[in-house]
Design an enzyme around this catalytic site. Structure first.
Site, PDB file in Angstrom:
ATOM      1  N   CYS A  48      72.697  23.623  36.645  1.00  2.00           N
ATOM      2  CA  CYS A  48      73.385  24.139  35.453  1.00  2.00           C
ATOM      3  C   CYS A  48      74.205  25.399  35.696  1.00  2.00           C
ATOM      4  CB  CYS A  48      72.374  24.391  34.337  1.00  2.00           C
ATOM      5  SG  CYS A  48      71.410  25.910  34.562  1.00  2.00           S
ATOM      6  N   CYS A  82      38.719  43.851  54.716  1.00  2.00           N
ATOM      7  CA  CYS A  82      38.273  42.520  54.276  1.00  2.00           C
ATOM      8  C   CYS A  82      38.008  41.601  55.465  1.00  2.00           C
ATOM      9  CB  CYS A  82      39.327  41.881  53.362  1.00  2.00           C
ATOM     10  SG  CYS A  82      39.613  42.778  51.821  1.00  2.00           S
ATOM     11  N   VAL A 140      51.773  37.305  46.311  1.00  5.79           N
ATOM     12  CA  VAL A 140      52.809  36.268  46.161  1.00  5.79           C
ATOM     13  C   VAL A 140      53.206  35.694  47.521  1.00  5.79           C
ATOM     14  CG1 VAL A 140      53.688  37.258  44.007  1.00  5.79           C
ATOM     15  CG2 VAL A 140      54.681  38.020  46.180  1.00  5.79           C
ATOM     16  N   HIS A 173      50.541  36.231  39.961  1.00  8.24           N
ATOM     17  CA  HIS A 173      51.919  36.741  39.888  1.00  8.24           C
ATOM     18  C   HIS A 173      52.939  35.780  40.502  1.00  8.24           C
ATOM     19  CE1 HIS A 173      49.760  40.855  39.734  1.00  8.24           C
ATOM     20  NE2 HIS A 173      50.015  40.420  38.514  1.00  8.24           N
ATOM     21  N   ASN A 196      37.313  47.344  49.178  1.00 10.97           N
ATOM     22  CA  ASN A 196      38.670  47.884  49.270  1.00 10.97           C
ATOM     23  C   ASN A 196      38.645  49.220  49.990  1.00 10.97           C
ATOM     24  OD1 ASN A 196      41.579  47.656  48.286  1.00 10.97           O
ATOM     25  ND2 ASN A 196      41.047  49.691  47.513  1.00 10.97           N
ATOM     26  N   ILE A 197      39.623  49.436  50.867  1.00 13.81           N
ATOM     27  CA  ILE A 197      39.723  50.732  51.541  1.00 13.81           C
ATOM     28  C   ILE A 197      40.374  51.710  50.564  1.00 13.81           C
ATOM     29  CG2 ILE A 197      40.652  51.999  53.505  1.00 13.81           C
ATOM     30  CD1 ILE A 197      40.870  49.275  54.973  1.00 13.81           C
TER      31      ILE A 197
END
Length: 292
Positions: A203, A284, A125, A141, A266-267
Site C-alpha cells: 500500500c 545469568c 527484541v 516488546h 541480576n547484576i
C-alpha cells in the site's frame, strides 16, 4: 543440560563475583519448590551473547554514550527520523541478526522441556529465546526480526527487507561508530543523508519494526494474555532485568499482590529488591546452568 560450549562475550557484562555456593543453593531450593515457574527476562540475559543493554553500570549504552533510542512519536511523525533509524539499522543488521543464544537461554529452553517452566516473558527484541528453541513464550516488546506496515498491517521478515535496502541503495556505504542495543549503530547525519527507505510493497505505507519503541505502549490484549499466564503460575523468576520499564514491572507488582515468591537474578540493583524473596547478583549464564 545440552548447552553451548562457546565462551560468553563479556564486553557488555558488568563486573561481578562468581556465584556464591550459598546463593546457588538458595536458587536451587527456590526452583525445586516452584510448581509452575513464570520467568521474565531482560537485556541482562543477552549481554553474554554480545548485545549491549541500556542501563548497566559502566558498560550500558547510557553509561557509554549520550545516545538515546528512537521515540515512537518521532518515528511515526518524521521521515528524516525514519531515514536515520533505518540507515543505522541497515548497517547494524548483519551483526545483530547473527548473535546466538548463550547458556542462559538454553537452560531456560531445557527447563521448559522438563516441564519446570510454565511461561517465559522476555522484554528483549533480539529473538535469542526463539533461536534457543523456547516455545511457551511471549515477546513483550515484539521482535526486530519482523517488520510491518503502519497503514495496512502487512508483515515482512527483516531479512527480506535487508535485500530491498540493498537494491535501493546499491552504492551507499557507511562505517559504523560503535554498536547499540536493538541492532542500532552510530552514524553521522552526513552518512545518513542519501539513504533510501522503501515503502510498504502492498500500500506504500510506512514500514516499522515489530517492536514497542520508547514512548509507545504494549497492547492491552498482550498484557491480558501475560497476566493470564501469571495467574496460572506459582512463583516468578526475573533474570537479567532491572525492571525499570513499567511494561515489565507491572507483572512483578501483580506477582507481589498474589503473594507469589519472587527471585531476582541480576547484576546490580532492581526495582524489585525491596520485595523479592531472593536477590542474586550473578551472571545469568554462570548461575542458571548450576540449577538442576
Amino acid at each position: 543440560h545440552s548447552v553451548s560450549r562457546t565462551s560468553p562475550n563479556l564486553t557488555f557484562v558488568p563486573a561481578c563475583l562468581p556465584p556464591d555456593p550459598v546463593e546457588v543453593e538458595e536458587l536451587q531450593r527456590f526452583v525445586s519448590n516452584s510448581k509452575r515457574l513464570f520467568v521474565m527476562t531482560g537485556a541482562g540475559i543477552s549481554t553474554e551473547s554480545g548485545i549491549p543493554d541500556y542501563r548497566s553500570e559502566g558498560v550500558g549504552l547510557y553509561a557509554r554514550t549520550d545516545r538515546r533510542p528512537v521515540q515512537h512519536a518521532e518515528f511515526v511523525r518524521s521521515a528524516s527520523a525514519r531515514q536515520r533509524y533505518w540507515a543505522r539499522n541497515f548497517v547494524g543488521w548483519p551483526q545483530f541478526s547473527s548473535h546466538q543464544p548463550n547458556t542462559a537461554h538454553l537452560v531456560l529452553r531445557d527447563w521448559e522441556k522438563l516441564g519446570k517452566l510454565h511461561w517465559l516473558v522476555t522484554q528483549n527484541v533480539d529473538a535469542l529465546h526463539t533461536k534457543a528453541g523456547s516455545q511457551r513464550m511471549t515477546e513483550l516488546h515484539g521482535c526486530t526480526h519482523r517488520v510491518f506496515c503502519l497503514a495496512c498491517g502487512d508483515q515482512i521478515l527483516r531479512s527480506e527487507l535487508q535485500e530491498h535496502f540493498k537494491a535501493l541503495n546499491p552504492t551507499w556505504k557507511a562505517e559504523a561508530f560503535g554498536v547499540a542495543p536493538d541492532g542500532d549503530v552510530f552514524l553521522t547525519d552526513d552518512q545518513v543523508h542519501n539513504f533510501q527507505v522503501p515503502a510498504c510493497r502492498k500500500c506504500g505505507g510506512i514500514l516499522k519494526p515489530d517492536v514497542t519503541f520508547f514512548g509507545d505502549t504494549v497492547s492491552q490484549e498482550k498484557v491480558g494474555f501475560v497476566h493470564q499466564h501469571l495467574a496460572e503460575s506459582g512463583s516468578m523468576l526475573v533474570a537479567g532485568s532491572s525492571m525499570q520499564v513499567y511494561s515489565g514491572y507491572r507483572f512483578a507488582l501483580a506477582a507481589r499482590e498474589k503473594k507469589l515468591p519472587i527471585a531476582v537474578l541480576n547484576i546490580g540493583p532492581t526495582r524489585l529488591d525491596h520485595f523479592a524473596s531472593l536477590k542474586l547478583n550473578s551472571r545469568c549464564g554462570e548461575l542458571l546452568p548450576l540449577i538442576v
